[in-house]
Structures are given as structure tokens and as C-alpha cells.
Motif scaffolding. Structure first.
Motif, short mmCIF file in Angstrom:
data_model
loop_
_atom_site.label_atom_id
_atom_site.label_comp_id
_atom_site.label_asym_id
_atom_site.label_seq_id
_atom_site.Cartn_x
_atom_site.Cartn_y
_atom_site.Cartn_z
N GLU A 15 6.81 -7.60 -8.63
CA GLU A 15 6.62 -6.05 -7.98
C GLU A 15 5.53 -6.50 -6.84
OE1 GLU A 15 8.19 -5.20 -11.95
OE2 GLU A 15 6.52 -6.79 -11.26
N LEU A 18 8.02 -9.57 -4.34
CA LEU A 18 9.02 -9.42 -3.72
C LEU A 18 8.63 -8.48 -2.55
CD1 LEU A 18 12.03 -9.09 -3.40
CD2 LEU A 18 11.91 -6.94 -4.66
N LEU A 45 11.65 -1.67 -8.86
CA LEU A 45 11.47 -2.33 -7.86
C LEU A 45 11.59 -1.33 -6.62
CD1 LEU A 45 13.29 -5.88 -7.99
CD2 LEU A 45 10.76 -5.33 -8.10
N THR A 48 8.54 0.59 -6.50
CA THR A 48 7.43 -0.08 -5.87
C THR A 48 7.52 -0.05 -4.52
OG1 THR A 48 7.29 -1.62 -7.88
CG2 THR A 48 6.52 -2.22 -5.87
#
Length: 148
Positions: A15, A18, A45, A48
Motif C-alpha cells: 500500500e 505501489l 489498493l 489507498t
């Protein structure tokens, strides 16, 4: 022909890693496909990327997939993307590496299954003649440990 970059995550979770990599890809002007096997991981994701820095993106299957600078999904094809990122053990092919500028394979360094899967991908891709780099975290920094 592109190259596969393997990222062995130990100091930073997916998290956090990426979004950093996606930011670099976007700075280069690349469209990015993020492919995973687990819809739940991709949803985390997605949240996030919206909440921690607001990186424009979309989840695959929407009406505007072709317009998304970053597209997340379980079945995202590599066509039309300069970079493909594999998360959660999603497979990539030799053809995808040949067609993209870069393919990134991110894996959890504390998950034995993820380590074994990444080792298998490294062997299969390098045996097939793909260029590859292996990056590991040490003391918060990324160090290139191997290159084929």
C-alpha cells in the motif's frame, strides 16, 4: 523489448510501495495496468490510491476504462499500457514483457508462497530470454541485487 522488475517488499507494504511506483510511471507519461488475483486486495489498493495522495485511476469494468491513466483489475490486458504491475501473485507473460516498457512484479518478502511464486516467475521469464532486475529493500532503500 521491455524488462521485468521484481520488487521484494520487506520494509514497506504494498500500500505504500505501489503508489510510489505508480507516481514514477505517471511522471514518465506511462499508462499503467495493475493486475491482481484477489478482488479484495484491489479494492483496498483502490481506496489507498484515492485517499493517500489522490492518484487518478479506475477499477476495470467501467465505462471509461480506456481513459484511465491507471487501471486496476483481475483481468486487465496489457494492450495499451506502457507498464504492467503484478500484485498478489498475478501472472505476467513473456509477450507482455516484450510489448511493455516495463513489467513490475511486487511481492511480499514475508510470505513464503509469494516468494516461491516470484522465484518461479523469475526463472521462467529469464529462461525465456526476458531481461529482468531484482530489487530488494534494505534500511528503507531499494537496492538492485540481480540482473539478467
Amino acid at each position: 523489448m521491455g524488462a521485468a522488475y521484481f520488487y521484494h517488499l520487506t520494509d514497506s507494504p504494498l500500500e505504500r510501495t505501489l503508489p510510489m511506483l505508480l507516481g514514477k510511471c505517471r511522471e514518465a507519461g506511462w499508462r499503467v495496468a495493475v493486475r491482481g488475483r484477489d478482488a479484495g486486495l484491489l479494492e483496498r489498493l483502490d481506496a489507498t490510491l484515492w485517499n493517500d495522495g489522490f492518484l487518478p485511476h479506475g477499477m476495470a469494468g467501467g465505462a471509461h476504462d480506456a481513459d484511465q491513466p491507471v487501471l486496476l483489475g483481475t483481468q486487465v490486458p496489457a494492450v495499451g499500457f506502457q507498464c504492467v504491475m503484478s500484485v498478489g501473485g498475478a501472472d505476467v507473460t513473456v509477450d507482455e514483457i516484450g510489448a511493455a516498457e516495463r513489467v513490475c512484479i511486487l511481492f511480499d518478502g514475508y510470505d513464503e508462497g509469494a516468494l516461491n511464486h516470484a522465484r518461479g516467475q523469475w526463472k521462467a521469464l529469464t529462461t525465456a530470454g526476458c531481461k529482468a532486475q531484482y530489487w530488494a529493500q534494505e534500511d528503507g532503500r531499494w537496492l538492485k541485487k540481480a540482473e539478467s
